[in-house]
Design a protein around this motif. Structure first.
Motif, mmCIF file in Angstrom:
data_model
loop_
_atom_site.group_PDB
_atom_site.id
_atom_site.type_symbol
_atom_site.label_atom_id
_atom_site.label_comp_id
_atom_site.label_asym_id
_atom_site.label_seq_id
_atom_site.Cartn_x
_atom_site.Cartn_y
_atom_site.Cartn_z
ATOM 1 N N GLY A 1 2.427 -2.191 -6.281
ATOM 2 C CA GLY A 1 2.415 -1.225 -5.190
ATOM 3 C C GLY A 1 1.953 0.128 -5.669
ATOM 4 O O GLY A 1 2.065 0.467 -6.858
ATOM 5 N N GLU A 2 1.419 0.906 -4.736
ATOM 6 C CA GLU A 2 0.895 2.238 -5.030
ATOM 7 C C GLU A 2 1.709 3.280 -4.287
ATOM 8 O O GLU A 2 1.955 3.136 -3.077
ATOM 9 N N SER A 3 2.182 4.310 -4.993
ATOM 10 C CA SER A 3 2.912 5.425 -4.398
ATOM 11 C C SER A 3 4.173 4.928 -3.684
ATOM 12 O O SER A 3 5.062 4.369 -4.328
ATOM 13 N N SER A 4 4.270 5.086 -2.369
ATOM 14 C CA SER A 4 5.429 4.542 -1.654
ATOM 15 C C SER A 4 5.477 3.033 -1.786
ATOM 16 O O SER A 4 6.562 2.428 -1.833
ATOM 17 N N GLY A 5 4.313 2.393 -1.865
ATOM 18 C CA GLY A 5 4.277 0.961 -2.103
ATOM 19 C C GLY A 5 4.813 0.597 -3.480
ATOM 20 O O GLY A 5 5.355 -0.493 -3.685
ATOM 21 N N HIS B 1 0.816 -1.213 0.000
ATOM 22 C CA HIS B 1 0.000 0.000 0.000
ATOM 23 C C HIS B 1 0.851 1.265 0.000
ATOM 24 O O HIS B 1 2.048 1.246 0.268
ATOM 25 N N GLY B 2 0.173 2.379 -0.279
ATOM 26 C CA GLY B 2 0.817 3.677 -0.254
ATOM 27 C C GLY B 2 0.691 4.344 1.102
ATOM 28 O O GLY B 2 0.237 3.755 2.072
ATOM 29 N N GLY B 3 1.113 5.620 1.152
ATOM 30 C CA GLY B 3 1.057 6.385 2.388
ATOM 31 C C GLY B 3 2.385 6.988 2.793
ATOM 32 O O GLY B 3 2.578 7.341 3.961
ATOM 33 N N ALA C 1 -6.282 -2.028 6.062
ATOM 34 C CA ALA C 1 -7.673 -1.572 6.197
ATOM 35 C C ALA C 1 -7.976 -0.417 5.251
ATOM 36 O O ALA C 1 -9.007 -0.400 4.578
ATOM 37 N N SER C 2 -7.074 0.551 5.179
ATOM 38 C CA SER C 2 -7.350 1.712 4.338
ATOM 39 C C SER C 2 -7.266 1.391 2.849
ATOM 40 O O SER C 2 -7.772 2.150 2.020
ATOM 41 N N TYR C 3 -6.642 0.266 2.507
ATOM 42 C CA TYR C 3 -6.559 -0.155 1.108
ATOM 43 C C TYR C 3 -7.405 -1.384 0.820
ATOM 44 O O TYR C 3 -7.269 -2.004 -0.237
#
Length: 357
Positions: A191-195, A119-121, A129-131
């Protein structure tokens, strides 16, 4: 942190209903409510995204908070505006070596393969949970299992903790794929962003191993923290990801003295030869747009089959906006379609090096 979502309060249900209603107004109405920007490449922001950015700009900035408080804000927002998904055949909580946690999702009775998802963040925020919703959408539309990993977050666990956790998660996925009825040689790393940074670095770290990723899917990834590009300046004030927020993330993630040219920090500066085929999704109004496009270009230059999905009307974080934005939903489904295509018999043929799109 578990992947299950808490029930919405009455106030949160009202906030969700108002947000969804506002963003799904007819296009002419949305254009009157929001000033729809055009970027320097001539791409127009999707009107519902322009309205969402206007509403976001009026709210609080999580980068004014300590990480614990920022996490509460982000988790609440993701809970309120999460897309609604059908029940899944499999949604199991797993404990990996070293105490890492993950959730495996499968929508139906069968699966084309496995996606290992990060996930990102900004290495500071985000969770399974947020993803939960975007991951479920990918699993549903691609017809795959997704293993969503709860890697450790900064500042409690700064660089290089996420990359250590990614290697652990990869080993677990390879070891357990067969018992899930899946081929360990057909694992997609995404992965998304940092992920996306975590996924890109993992592919570099696994180069030369007997079992390597089948495909890498990088969704508006962070790939170079050593310099700034024009898109960083053009979208420095973006409510979706601002220059201030990027600095806040980096300050928490990178210990003093960290070499920002380390390929684990900036994978664009690493060796890109011999990596798995790639899908790179970029948003037209994202400060990370230019580095992601450059990463895709460098992959191609190094002989890595690469597909770029350029979503000109969208902003950073769009896979989390699918309940509000039909444009975001369509873009996320395009990512899932590329995964499904690669997993099909006519997709990625690793033996011949062909990648047919």
């Amino acid at each position: 942190m578990t992947s299950s979502r808490a029930k919405l309060t009455l106030a949160e249900r009202i906030q969700r209903a108002m947000g969804v209603l506002a963003c799904r107004l007819p296009q002419p109405v949305l254009r009157r409510l929001a000033d729809v920007p055009v970027n320097t490449d001539g791409e127009e922001m999707a009107p519902e995204i322009a309205l969402l950015m206007r509403m976001t700009e009026a709210g609080d900035d999580y980068s004014d908070l300590a990480p614990a408080g920022a996490r509460e804000v982000v988790e609440a927002e993701s809970r309120i505006f999460a897309d609604r998904m059908p029940s899944f055949a499999i949604q199991e909580e797993l404990r990996l070596p070293g105490g890492l946690q993950a959730t495996r999702y499968r929508a139906g009775s069968s699966s084309r393969g496995l996606v290992l998802f990060f996930h990102g963040g900004g290495f500071v925020l985000g969770s399974r949970a947020s993803y939960d919703s975007p991951v479920k959408l990918l699993a549903l539309k691609a017809g795959v299992d997704v293993l969503s990993v709860e890697y450790r977050l900064a500042p409690e666990h700064p660089f290089p903790a996420p990359h250590e956790d990614a290697l652990t998660a990869w080993g677990y996925a390879v070891e357990h794929a067969a018992q899930w009825g899946l081929d360990p040689h057909r694992i997609v790393v995404a992965g998304e962003s940092s992920g996306g940074n975590v996924a890109a670095v993992l592919c570099q770290q696994l180069r030369g191993r007997e079992v390597q990723p089948f495909l890498q899917v990088l969704i508006y990834p962070v790939v170079d923290l050593s310099t700034e590009r024009p898109s960083h300046h053009e979208f420095a004030g973006s409510p979706a990801l601002s220059a201030k927020q990027i600095k806040w993330f980096s300050g928490h993630y990178l210990p003093a003295g960290t070499d920002v040219k380390d390929p684990r920090v900036s994978p664009l500066l690493g060796n890109l030869d011999g990596l798995p085929p790639a899908v790179v999704s970029v948003a037209g109004f994202d400060p990370l747009r230019d580095e992601a496009l450059e990463y895709a270009a460098e992959l191609l230059e190094n002989g890595v089959p690469t597909r770029v999905l350029r979503e000109g009307g969208l902003v950073h974080g769009f896979i989390s906006f699918t309940a509000l934005s039909r444009t975001s939903r369509a873009a996320t489904e395009r990512i899932a379609e590329e995964i499904a295509r690669a997993m099909s018999p006519d997709g990625v043929a690793r033996a011949s090096g062909a990648y047919r799109f």
